[in-house]
Write a protein that holds these residues in place. Structure first.
Motif, PDB file in Angstrom:
ATOM      1  N   ALA A   1       0.763  -1.161  -0.421  1.00  0.00           N
ATOM      2  CA  ALA A   1      -0.215  -0.080   0.603  1.00  0.00           C
ATOM      3  C   ALA A   1       0.943   1.610   0.276  1.00  0.00           C
ATOM      4  O   ALA A   1       1.085   1.737   0.932  1.00  0.00           O
ATOM      5  CB  ALA A   1      -0.956  -0.247   1.418  1.00  0.00           C
ATOM      6  N   ARG A   2       0.954   1.687  -1.063  1.00  0.00           N
ATOM      7  CA  ARG A   2       1.985   3.310  -1.203  1.00  0.00           C
ATOM      8  C   ARG A   2       0.899   4.757  -1.636  1.00  0.00           C
ATOM      9  O   ARG A   2      -0.274   4.526  -1.955  1.00  0.00           O
ATOM     10  CB  ARG A   2       1.753   2.963  -2.916  1.00  0.00           C
ATOM     11  N   LYS A   3       1.532   5.782  -1.114  1.00  0.00           N
ATOM     12  CA  LYS A   3       0.667   7.008  -0.960  1.00  0.00           C
ATOM     13  C   LYS A   3       0.684   7.588  -2.280  1.00  0.00           C
ATOM     14  O   LYS A   3       1.980   7.135  -3.024  1.00  0.00           O
ATOM     15  CB  LYS A   3       0.628   7.605   0.549  1.00  0.00           C
ATOM     16  N   THR A   4      -0.679   8.269  -2.913  1.00  0.00           N
ATOM     17  CA  THR A   4       0.009   8.892  -3.637  1.00  0.00           C
ATOM     18  C   THR A   4      -0.345  10.723  -4.163  1.00  0.00           C
ATOM     19  O   THR A   4      -1.374  10.354  -3.033  1.00  0.00           O
ATOM     20  CB  THR A   4      -0.676   7.731  -5.469  1.00  0.00           C
ATOM     21  N   GLU A   5      -0.893  11.488  -5.104  1.00  0.00           N
ATOM     22  CA  GLU A   5      -1.187  12.460  -5.587  1.00  0.00           C
ATOM     23  C   GLU A   5      -2.373  12.075  -5.002  1.00  0.00           C
ATOM     24  O   GLU A   5      -3.169  13.229  -4.643  1.00  0.00           O
ATOM     25  CB  GLU A   5       0.124  13.096  -6.071  1.00  0.00           C
ATOM     26  N   GLN A   6      -2.770  11.604  -5.802  1.00  0.00           N
ATOM     27  CA  GLN A   6      -4.552  11.633  -5.990  1.00  0.00           C
ATOM     28  C   GLN A   6      -4.676  10.729  -3.901  1.00  0.00           C
ATOM     29  O   GLN A   6      -6.041  10.882  -4.303  1.00  0.00           O
ATOM     30  CB  GLN A   6      -4.803  10.410  -7.061  1.00  0.00           C
ATOM     31  N   GLY A   7      -4.307  10.122  -3.854  1.00  0.00           N
ATOM     32  CA  GLY A   7      -5.001   8.963  -2.815  1.00  0.00           C
ATOM     33  C   GLY A   7      -3.673   7.725  -2.054  1.00  0.00           C
ATOM     34  O   GLY A   7      -2.652   7.751  -1.298  1.00  0.00           O
TER      35      GLY A   7
ATOM     36  N   GLU B   1      -6.446   1.418  -7.290  1.00  0.00           N
ATOM     37  CA  GLU B   1      -6.492   2.587  -7.681  1.00  0.00           C
ATOM     38  C   GLU B   1      -6.999   2.977  -6.445  1.00  0.00           C
ATOM     39  O   GLU B   1      -8.067   3.030  -6.915  1.00  0.00           O
ATOM     40  CB  GLU B   1      -5.705   3.675  -8.742  1.00  0.00           C
ATOM     41  N   LEU B   2      -6.444   4.145  -5.508  1.00  0.00           N
ATOM     42  CA  LEU B   2      -7.578   4.861  -4.345  1.00  0.00           C
ATOM     43  C   LEU B   2      -7.368   6.541  -4.519  1.00  0.00           C
ATOM     44  O   LEU B   2      -6.791   6.955  -4.891  1.00  0.00           O
ATOM     45  CB  LEU B   2      -7.845   4.675  -3.065  1.00  0.00           C
ATOM     46  N   LYS B   3      -7.840   6.891  -4.644  1.00  0.00           N
ATOM     47  CA  LYS B   3      -8.334   9.015  -4.599  1.00  0.00           C
ATOM     48  C   LYS B   3      -9.528   9.252  -4.064  1.00  0.00           C
ATOM     49  O   LYS B   3     -10.069   8.342  -2.567  1.00  0.00           O
ATOM     50  CB  LYS B   3      -8.921   9.468  -5.735  1.00  0.00           C
TER      51      LYS B   3
END
Length: 470
Positions: free
Chosen positions: A272-278, A296-298
């Protein structure tokens, strides 16, 4: 000629009144709206009742339009020409945009906003328009041609509403479709997620494989407006220190055995990695292996401003049963399936197999048990005397109903597979303690156990005790 026109207007007005009342009654049997954090929509009949009683508290003045609808309908059926009741009905109905929602509970006073409108609400609005048209036709403020034009516009509006419904259904993902646009719901106010829910139809790993967890701390140690990432609790997982295999008891609620193993670098990884979108969730075949699953999650928010990820995890309060968490469990092959009762073979267990008395490595509940390290739940069973046979380990618990006299004993026995430590069965004699708490017999009271499929015989210093399988 005027008399003929008036008679035609009266007949047409009466037909419109019947149609309006028919739509109004249909609206009572259909969903009217759904509010945030609720699994089911409110139907028209319930909205009518609650709206008249409590609508004033949430600016639900439009509910009182129903009273004047009925007054106007009775007047039209009686041959009269209602004016004031129709105007009041329309004025109250026009306050619908002011409606705040439904009070969550009396304690908090929080208001749950409307997240979607049902077809019952659409038919209710149409019924009011039809009744208004009937009244205008009766008073000849509207000609027969004008009334037919109104009917045509209503038909066009219904087609447009159906088209808008289908357009919203195509724009949302499967979760939003099931939550907001199914079961008689027409429209939703919730903006679409724009991310599909990755569906997993079959396990991607061998059954009950141990999965290494690689989770970005920022996703679970949240601050500010970042939502918490609800990951499923895997029965079999590996953290930075050890690997664990968990067995749930098939009978005892909350009963389980966690067996500790050494870590290995070649295990599949849930990342599980944090992204700019979520965030992004991935299942890898190994630390350097290919990606087997990705979601992908936002970050988005509810209409009340509560942050959350979309697509969403399963939710008890909304009844959402399929989320990214259920797909993860299916992907790793760790969906819980209640085991079938396993037939036990006849064996005698007399070799002592107790859990160690002290916790290991400073970890609460971690004990040695038959050459392995385990955490046994619930805590109350850890001190029970255990006996081993070739196939089983049996934990025994003997209650003394004779207040220390060892003359009236009641047995309980739990059977575990000796090879894996998996719980297999539980036995007791079906008796209920006659007191608030019964005394526990001394540990040395139990001497051994004779196992069979239907019953267990616990050998004690006071004789044999028989317990039946639950």
């Amino acid at each position: 000629m005027n008399q003929l026109t008036e008679q035609s207007s009266d007949i047409f007005s009466k037909r419109l009144t019947y149609a309006a009342c028919g739509l109004w009654l249909m609206s009572l049997a259909l969903p009217g709206f759904m509010v945030d954090s609720r699994a089911e929509p409110l139907f028209g009949g319930m909205i009518l009742l609650l709206g008249i009683l409590f609508g004033w508290a949430v600016h639900g003045w439009s509910a009182y339009a129903n009273i004047f609808f009925l007054v106007a309908a009775v007047a039209l059926f009686s041959g009269r020409r209602p004016r004031g009741s129709v105007l009041t009905m329309l004025a109250l109905a026009a306050t619908l945009p002011l409606f705040k929602g439904v009070i969550q509970d009396a304690g908090s006073g929080a208001i749950l906003p409307v997240v979607g409108w049902g077809w019952g609400a659409v038919l209710w609005i149409f019924s009011l328009i039809l009744l208004t048209t009937a009244a205008a036709t009766r008073t000849q403020l509207l000609s027969l041609l004008g009334a037919r034009v109104v009917l045509g516009l209503l038909l066009v509006s219904l087609v447009a509403a159906a088209g808008f419904h289908l357009n919203q259904r195509s724009a949302v993902n499967s979760q939003e479709r099931s939550l907001y646009l199914s079961g008689g719901m027409a429209f939703t106010r919730v903006p679409p997620c724009d991310l599909p829910l990755t569906s997993v139809d079959a396990p991607l790993l061998p059954h009950n494989a141990i999965v290494a967890l690689d989770v970005d701390p920022d996703l679970v140690n949240v601050a500010g407006g970042t939502p918490y990432l609800w990951l499923p609790k895997l029965p079999n997982y590996q953290n930075s220190d050890f690997a664990w295999v968990t067995f749930r008891d098939p009978v005892i609620s909350g009963g389980e055995v966690m067996v500790r193993f050494a870590i290995r670098p070649d295990r599949p990884v849930l990342q599980a990695r944090k992204t700019e979108q979520g965030a992004v969730l991935r299942l890898l075949s190994s630390a350097s292996g290919p990606v087997l699953y990705e979601q992908e999650l936002k970050v988005t928010s509810t209409l009340r401003g509560r942050p959350l990820y979309c697509p969403m995890s399963t939710q008890i309060f909304t009844g959402l049963r399929v989320g990214y968490d259920t797909n993860i469990l299916r992907a790793v092959g760790q969906e819980y399936v209640a085991p079938r009762p396993e037939k036990l073979v006849e064996e005698e267990a007399r070799i002592p197999c107790n859990l160690s008395a002290e916790d290991k490595d400073g970890m609460e509940g971690l004990r040695d048990w038959d050459g392995r390290q385990v955490i046994l739940q619930p805590e109350s069973v850890r001190a029970r005397p255990g006996f081993c046979s070739d196939t089983y380990i049996v934990l025994t618990d003997i209650s003394d109903y004779s207040a220390g006299g060892l003359k009236d004993l009641s047995p309980v026995a739990q059977v575990f597979d000796r090879k894996t430590l998996r719980p297999l069965a539980t036995f007791n004699d079906g008796r209920v303690c006659p007191k608030v708490s019964c005394e526990e017999a001394p540990r040395e009271t139990a001497r051994g156990v004779r196992v069979s499929d239907a019953q267990i015989i616990v050998e004690t210093t006071s004789g044999d005790l028989v317990a039946k399988r639950l």
